[in-house]
Design an enzyme around this catalytic site. Sequence first.
Site, mmCIF file in Angstrom:
data_model
loop_
_atom_site.group_PDB
_atom_site.id
_atom_site.type_symbol
_atom_site.label_atom_id
_atom_site.label_comp_id
_atom_site.label_asym_id
_atom_site.label_seq_id
_atom_site.Cartn_x
_atom_site.Cartn_y
_atom_site.Cartn_z
ATOM 1 N N HIS A 313 -0.445 -7.093 -3.784
ATOM 2 C CA HIS A 313 -1.618 -6.425 -3.211
ATOM 3 C C HIS A 313 -1.377 -4.918 -3.263
ATOM 4 C CE1 HIS A 313 -4.560 -5.106 -0.255
ATOM 5 N NE2 HIS A 313 -5.041 -6.330 -0.158
ATOM 6 N N ARG A 333 -10.591 0.390 0.927
ATOM 7 C CA ARG A 333 -11.013 0.910 -0.389
ATOM 8 C C ARG A 333 -12.454 0.498 -0.678
ATOM 9 N NH1 ARG A 333 -7.830 -1.806 -3.993
ATOM 10 N NH2 ARG A 333 -6.554 -2.741 -2.369
#
Length: 526
Positions: A313, A333
């Site tokens: 990740h 994000r």
Amino acid sequence: MDIHVLQQIVHKTRDFRRTQTLPKYSPAERDTLIKKYHPDYRESAYRAIRFGPNAGEKTVVELAALLEGDSPVPDDFDLTPAYMTDVLVVGGGGAGCAAALHAHGQGAKVILATKLRLGDSNSVMAQGGIQVSVAPEDSPIQHFLDTLKGGHMQNDHRLLKVMVEEGPSIAKWLIELGVLFDRDADGNLHVKKGGGSSKPRLLTCSDYTGLEIMRVLKDEVLNRKIQLLEFCAVVELLSDDHGACTGAVLRDLDNQRFIVVAAKTVILATGGIGRLHIQGFPTSNHYGATGDGLCLAYRMGAKLVQIDTFQYHPSGAVYPEQLVGALVTEGIRSEGGHLVNARGERFVNELDTRDVVSSSIIRECEEGRGIRTMSGRVGVWLDTPLLEVEHGPGTLEKHFPAMVRQYERFGIDISKDPVLIYPTLHYQNGGVKIDVNGESEVRNLFVAGEASGGLHGRNRLMGNSLLDLMVFGKRSGTTAAQRATSMSQGKLTLDHLARFRAEARKHGASFSVVSPMVLPAYAKKE
Ligand code: MEZ
């Protein structure tokens, strides 16, 4: 240099960065980048498995050793059962709870065994949401295509079709059970966009989606009085004369005694392998993520698929030291957070797929544009204060309360200061090969959730894991229960283990590694 001094570049460059639009890489650029920087392509981290159903195929050395490992159960073990059941579910996370509930719903007698407590799992730690095509402009077909693209076209189409088609009914089931998904002002389900998705498709409960889903599923398991065996790790499976699965041997971790469970069907929902820390990576995974299901199924003769590909990740915490490897949700994000190198530059479209974003971060760090902490770790900035600038003060507290708390405990205010991140070992893309009902190549042995493989191809999209475990938890639970209630209990033998041991001897195995690992290598030994 002090981390607060280094952070200044993020504040200084924010206004300029806000004017930029970063294109996504072309397919050729993505391929080149991933092959050069993604940990899946570090040849020296891999070796061929010597024997068993995947003999000759490569996986990471840590997993290969466990797959070839020996069982803690001796050949002459007394197999008198302490429990008898229709369905034995192994694992107390999302897939295990969903499987147990659906099996119970079919009228089967169900035992749920878990090596830690009910709920201890990666599922409770899933932050950013569950992908379901519920928005009017979305469709299961679009979900199918996005997932296929994200998985480098290597996904098992049959599994993927089932998952995307059953998504909406799963969301309905969860809502009926009491899961409180975020809603818009008019009461409609609120959907967010995740990396690699063409449409907003993530249903969320702030940044504790997995925790909220598990709150409800755990309650339901307890309300239905499904029999639990907590702190009981499955260390071997049982087979009949034809090689079908007929139960398991558990080890009670409180008193180290073995317990035999005769079960007409077994569902492995044991999760991933983050705690093997492959290639030395920190992990976002919970303490019990040691790949037990893979080893158990492998010894029984079940084929594994795509066990050479893992998900790192992009945003694992790098600072402070106490949080190393912990997840900083992709949701940040998705809401516009920039990734910034030591020069104050953005270097990748933050919503590209995870393998692309992680590879870009590794590239920045390897080429000297990373930020080094005083303990010697390296990472890049995630500009969290930008969300307050873009969407107004209080945005982080409102949308990411868990993340705010995670850092607040260490005196860090993420609405004022950016956080330092680096890829963390998050997910095993492959696993045990299953059919659309979750059955492995071994009859009556089912596998659900992260321990199974094929669905996600070579790179899972954000939010598809929670959906995977609900859909295949349901299918495996339902099928295993229907099968079990129409058959009698098979003979209990360790014949498969005798065969495995004989093959291991032929290959000169040392039997020095015992698997499954059950707890991480650094767990305190009594
Ligand atoms: O599916 C995931 O892995 C997920 C939603 C993670 C996250 O960044 O929150």
